[in-house]
Design a protein around this motif. Structure first.
Motif, mmCIF file in Angstrom:
data_model
loop_
_atom_site.group_PDB
_atom_site.id
_atom_site.type_symbol
_atom_site.label_atom_id
_atom_site.label_comp_id
_atom_site.label_asym_id
_atom_site.label_seq_id
_atom_site.Cartn_x
_atom_site.Cartn_y
_atom_site.Cartn_z
ATOM 1 N N ASP A 259 -0.868 4.545 -0.107
ATOM 2 C CA ASP A 259 -2.184 4.644 -0.588
ATOM 3 C C ASP A 259 -3.074 4.578 0.045
ATOM 4 O OD1 ASP A 259 -0.678 4.445 -2.800
ATOM 5 O OD2 ASP A 259 -0.867 2.035 -3.009
ATOM 6 N N GLY B 244 0.625 -1.687 0.247
ATOM 7 C CA GLY B 244 -0.026 0.303 0.335
ATOM 8 C C GLY B 244 0.669 1.499 -0.103
ATOM 9 N N SER C 80 -7.678 -1.649 4.459
ATOM 10 C CA SER C 80 -7.508 -1.939 3.246
ATOM 11 C C SER C 80 -7.853 -3.342 1.806
ATOM 12 C CB SER C 80 -5.492 -1.923 3.189
ATOM 13 O OG SER C 80 -5.489 -1.803 1.717
ATOM 14 N N ASP D 213 -0.051 -4.074 5.165
ATOM 15 C CA ASP D 213 -0.730 -2.927 4.549
ATOM 16 C C ASP D 213 -0.758 -1.480 5.401
ATOM 17 O OD1 ASP D 213 -2.206 -4.004 2.198
ATOM 18 O OD2 ASP D 213 -3.338 -5.414 3.157
#
Ligand SMILES: [Zn+2]
Length: 223
Positions: A121, A103, A171, A152
């Motif tokens: 992200d 991520g 996520s 993540d």
């Protein structure tokens, strides 16, 4: 990422946008410099900028994956590394002792030529990069965590977006244990103690940091 994760992320981005308007307290410059170096350079090879793919150990240190692979493959560690390095990173003996972080996206910063920025992200915030005096990156970095084993990365408060009873990664939506939230570059002694205790417990259960089971071929050998 499923549709649910996407919409959660969108709401989270909005929330972050609001938070950015708040003032951020400034730390002492020297202290800040040391702190920032942990967010810019590989913990193992301190002359190397952090660059994707990144991995982390149970303590939440950040490493370049290439540095760790070199470390694991090196047969003559005494020759290739300092005594201090060998002692500090002896807990990394195999790939199961690290988790690859997900991520994260690497881009080139607009304000600073040739300077890379790694963004998270989930929340679209700066994870690693040149600190812009107008940004709250320093503040944000203090609260980044990753989940083991999915890897993540997100800010800790993003975990609160999901139902507490379910404990799903916001996520990837995989279920995780509360103990498998690893704060990144934490300096809180209490938090570091929690991480050490977690690893001690995992060892007793014959489980590696990444959640995989240890092979019990030779129980006498131990680790
Ligand atoms: Zn996940």
């Amino acid at each position: 990422m499923g549709a649910d994760g996407g919409s959660v992320n969108k709401n989270y981005n909005l929330k972050l946008q609001i938070q950015k308007d708040k003032d951020v307290p400034k730390d002492d410059d020297t202290k800040e410099y040391i702190k920032q170096s942990r967010w810019n350079y590989c913990a193992l090879k301190s002359n190397e900028f952090l660059t994707l793919p990144l991995v982390s150990d149970y303590r939440g240190n950040l490493y370049n994956k290439t540095s760790i692979l070199e470390w694991l493959l090196e047969k003559d560690k005494q020759k290739a590394y300092s005594a201090q390095q060998i002692d500090k990173f002896k807990h990394i003996k195999r790939l199961n002792d690290i988790v690859q972080l997900n991520g994260l996206t690497e881009t080139v910063s607009d304000e600073n030529e040739n300077r890379r920025v790694i963004k998270c992200d989930f929340g679209d915030d700066v994870f690693i990069g040149t600190l812009n005096p107008n940004s709250n990156a320093t503040n944000a970095q203090k609260n980044f965590v990753y989940i083991s084993p999915c890897g993540d990365v997100m800010q800790r408060n993003a975990l609160g977006l999901m139902k507490k009873s379910e404990r799903k990664c916001p996520s990837c939506l995989n279920v995780y244990k509360s103990t498998d939230i690893i704060p990144i570059n934490s300096e809180d002694p209490q938090m570091l103690k929690v991480l050490e205790d977690r690893m001690t417990t995992l060892k007793k259960q014959n489980i590696y940091h990444n959640g995989k089971a240890r092979k019990l071929a030779d129980p006498k050998k131990g680790s």
